[in-house]
Design a protein around this motif. Structure first.
Motif, PDB file in Angstrom:
ATOM      1  N   ASP A  41       0.797  -1.196   0.109  1.00  0.00           N
ATOM      2  CA  ASP A  41       0.119  -0.029   0.018  1.00  0.00           C
ATOM      3  C   ASP A  41       0.823   1.225  -0.054  1.00  0.00           C
ATOM      4  N   HIS A  42       0.246   2.390  -0.025  1.00  0.00           N
ATOM      5  CA  HIS A  42       0.955   3.574   0.041  1.00  0.00           C
ATOM      6  C   HIS A  42       1.583   3.888   1.415  1.00  0.00           C
ATOM      7  N   THR A  43       0.968   3.575   2.243  1.00  0.00           N
ATOM      8  CA  THR A  43       1.679   3.695   3.767  1.00  0.00           C
ATOM      9  C   THR A  43       3.181   2.958   3.732  1.00  0.00           C
ATOM     10  N   THR A  44       3.177   1.533   3.246  1.00  0.00           N
ATOM     11  CA  THR A  44       4.331   1.145   3.170  1.00  0.00           C
ATOM     12  C   THR A  44       5.311   1.845   2.237  1.00  0.00           C
ATOM     13  N   ALA A  45       4.899   2.345   1.037  1.00  0.00           N
ATOM     14  CA  ALA A  45       5.942   3.063   0.146  1.00  0.00           C
ATOM     15  C   ALA A  45       6.382   4.016   1.028  1.00  0.00           C
ATOM     16  N   ALA A  46       5.511   4.879   1.423  1.00  0.00           N
ATOM     17  CA  ALA A  46       6.072   6.249   2.363  1.00  0.00           C
ATOM     18  C   ALA A  46       7.008   5.809   3.517  1.00  0.00           C
ATOM     19  N   ALA A  47       6.766   4.724   4.121  1.00  0.00           N
ATOM     20  CA  ALA A  47       7.643   4.173   5.091  1.00  0.00           C
ATOM     21  C   ALA A  47       9.001   3.871   4.442  1.00  0.00           C
ATOM     22  N   LEU A  48       9.115   3.208   3.378  1.00  0.00           N
ATOM     23  CA  LEU A  48      10.403   2.916   2.659  1.00  0.00           C
ATOM     24  C   LEU A  48      10.993   4.074   2.199  1.00  0.00           C
ATOM     25  N   ALA A  49      10.299   5.157   1.770  1.00  0.00           N
ATOM     26  CA  ALA A  49      10.888   6.370   1.283  1.00  0.00           C
ATOM     27  C   ALA A  49      11.610   7.059   2.455  1.00  0.00           C
TER      28      ALA A  49
END
Length: 106
Positions: free
Chosen positions: A61-69
């Motif tokens: 999801d987008h939350t995981t993408a943000a966490a990685l970034a």
């Protein structure tokens, strides 16, 4: 899962680390990071141009993408951006949604 493109530019410190580790090890580190976050890395490429690395991956999801970034940028070796990618079918679905919009000055 959603598909994302991670584009990154190495910092001076990051380039020093790349010289020490080599490209293969860095790709393995990124693959493990994505997989440990519940995703799958489709491809990683190094480039010469606007960005130094390009990673195509599936993430939950987008939350995981943000966490990685945030995690990658906070480590200070890479300046990373994440862009969601859409399939042609997803674009078709979006085009079927009526959105009323009035541009400025209209």
């Amino acid at each position: 899962m959603a598909k994302f493109l991670l584009t990154s530019t190495y910092t001076v410190e990051g380039l020093d680390g790349l010289r020490q580790d080599g490209g293969t090890k860095r790709a393995e580190v990124i693959r493990a990071l994505i997989e440990n976050s519940g995703g799958r890395m489709e491809a990683m490429y190094f480039g010469f141009g606007q960005y130094d690395t390009y990673v195509v991956c599936d993430l939950p999801d987008h939350t995981t993408a943000a966490a990685l970034a945030v995690a990658i940028r906070a480590a200070r070796g890479l300046d990373t951006r994440i862009s969601p990618l859409l399939t042609a079918e997803e674009v078709d679905e979006a085009l079927r949604i009526h959105v009323a919009y009035q541009p400025p000055g209209a």
